[in-house]
Design a protein around this motif. Structure first.
Motif, PDB file in Angstrom:
ATOM      1  N   LEU A  85       0.728  -1.051   0.017  1.00  0.00           N
ATOM      2  CA  LEU A  85      -0.010  -0.165  -0.165  1.00  0.00           C
ATOM      3  C   LEU A  85       0.894   1.341   0.006  1.00  0.00           C
ATOM      4  CD1 LEU A  85      -2.905  -0.523   2.593  1.00  0.00           C
ATOM      5  CD2 LEU A  85      -3.195   0.185   0.070  1.00  0.00           C
ATOM      6  N   MET A  88       2.507   1.678  -3.420  1.00  0.00           N
ATOM      7  CA  MET A  88       1.592   2.221  -4.397  1.00  0.00           C
ATOM      8  C   MET A  88       1.149   3.568  -4.433  1.00  0.00           C
ATOM      9  SD  MET A  88      -0.678  -1.189  -4.822  1.00  0.00           S
ATOM     10  CE  MET A  88      -1.828  -0.711  -5.989  1.00  0.00           C
ATOM     11  N   ALA A  89       0.958   4.145  -3.056  1.00  0.00           N
ATOM     12  CA  ALA A  89       0.463   5.552  -2.733  1.00  0.00           C
ATOM     13  C   ALA A  89       1.662   6.292  -3.088  1.00  0.00           C
ATOM     14  CB  ALA A  89       0.103   5.633  -1.159  1.00  0.00           C
ATOM     15  N   ASP A 138      -8.856  -1.587   0.181  1.00  0.00           N
ATOM     16  CA  ASP A 138      -7.845  -0.608   0.115  1.00  0.00           C
ATOM     17  C   ASP A 138      -7.002  -0.513  -0.915  1.00  0.00           C
ATOM     18  OD1 ASP A 138      -6.823  -2.942   1.507  1.00  0.00           O
ATOM     19  OD2 ASP A 138      -5.980  -1.801   3.224  1.00  0.00           O
ATOM     20  N   ALA A 142      -6.136   1.712  -4.024  1.00  0.00           N
ATOM     21  CA  ALA A 142      -4.878   2.302  -4.452  1.00  0.00           C
ATOM     22  C   ALA A 142      -4.518   2.099  -5.666  1.00  0.00           C
ATOM     23  CB  ALA A 142      -3.875   1.672  -3.396  1.00  0.00           C
ATOM     24  N   ARG A 143      -4.817   0.841  -5.924  1.00  0.00           N
ATOM     25  CA  ARG A 143      -4.505   0.304  -7.486  1.00  0.00           C
ATOM     26  C   ARG A 143      -5.209   1.195  -8.532  1.00  0.00           C
ATOM     27  NH1 ARG A 143      -6.895  -2.259 -11.431  1.00  0.00           N
ATOM     28  NH2 ARG A 143      -8.678  -2.648 -10.195  1.00  0.00           N
ATOM     29  N   ARG A 145      -6.212   4.104  -8.251  1.00  0.00           N
ATOM     30  CA  ARG A 145      -5.539   5.598  -8.111  1.00  0.00           C
ATOM     31  C   ARG A 145      -4.397   5.589  -9.015  1.00  0.00           C
ATOM     32  NH1 ARG A 145      -2.239   8.137  -3.281  1.00  0.00           N
ATOM     33  NH2 ARG A 145      -2.003  10.118  -4.552  1.00  0.00           N
ATOM     34  N   LEU A 146      -3.361   4.665  -8.884  1.00  0.00           N
ATOM     35  CA  LEU A 146      -1.986   4.479  -9.483  1.00  0.00           C
ATOM     36  C   LEU A 146      -2.154   4.545 -11.032  1.00  0.00           C
ATOM     37  CD1 LEU A 146       1.068   4.291  -9.555  1.00  0.00           C
ATOM     38  CD2 LEU A 146       0.702   1.737  -8.726  1.00  0.00           C
TER      39      LEU A 146
END
Length: 229
Positions: A85, A88-89, A138, A142-143, A145-146
């Motif tokens: 996480l 990725m963030a 979550d 995150a995936r 968004r990336l």
């Protein structure tokens, strides 16, 4: 004071204890710092030794005791989840920051690629074992968004006529993963100094005009998800 009045006074504290009062206390600043140190140390150790690296070594590098590590992360899987996480963030943060501040579309893509390499995103690949739950909400958020940030950078370069039309975001992520993925022997970490050089060669191949016809078809992010074990 009457008995009834005394009862009213005694009941006052519990009456005031609404949802706000019952909310769990926020973590202390030192606890948050310890958690951040653990995640940073874990990522560093995983890059060098893989996700099966000793937790004792992670605690040592974080400058904490084993008991503190286990207070934050009950087991290895919980820690791996948090590291994935965090990476990725951080990479998504870099993509969004660069897109906002860089006017030239291909320069933005180039800067992002080198920034993502510094985050060693290829180190995530060996951590995504069969025991890793990729479907947690979550991680899914995150995936998305990336992927959205990466596809936005590539589409911007494509619209500017700077990115060859026969490549997709999956092609970029495969190259990043391969060039930043640690090799089995930790002595091969000395090869890190060549990562940005070889990424630059790859990026030169992405820019128009294309100098060759690519074999096969472009790799999309959906292709990569289907190919994942």
């Amino acid at each position: 004071m009457s008995a009834a009045a005394a009862g009213t006074v005694a009941a006052a504290p519990s009456a005031a204890a609404g949802p706000e009062a019952r909310r769990a206390p926020r973590p202390r600043a030192d606890a948050l710092r310890n958690r951040e140190r653990i995640v940073a140390a874990a990522r560093e150790v995983y890059v060098e030794y893989g996700s099966e690296a000793p937790l004792d070594e992670i605690a040592r590098r974080a400058g904490i005791g084993n008991a503190t590590l286990y207070r934050h992360f009950a087991d290895r899987h919980a820690l791996v989840h948090e590291v994935v996480l965090a990476v990725m963030a951080k990479v998504a943060d870099e993509a969004e920051r660069i897109a906002a501040e860089e006017a030239d579309a291909f320069t933005a893509l180039r800067r992002f690629t080198h920034a993502a390499a510094d985050e060693r995103i290829g180190a995530l690949c060996p951590m995504l074992s069969e025991a890793f739950d990729r479907n947690r909400p979550d991680l899914e958020a995150a995936r998305r968004r990336l992927e959205g940030a990466v596809e936005g950078l590539m589409e911007r370069a494509r619209q500017a006529g700077r990115l060859r039309p026969d490549v997709e975001s999956g092609d970029l992520m495969v190259a990043l993963s391969q060039l930043t993925r640690p090799l089995p022997d930790s002595r091969c970490l000395a090869m890190d100094r060549f990562v940005h050089r070889h990424l630059q060669l790859f990026l030169d191949g992405l820019e128009t005009p294309a100098r060759s016809e690519l074999p096969g078809s472009a790799a999309t992010l959906e292709d990569l998800r289907r190919a994942a074990p």
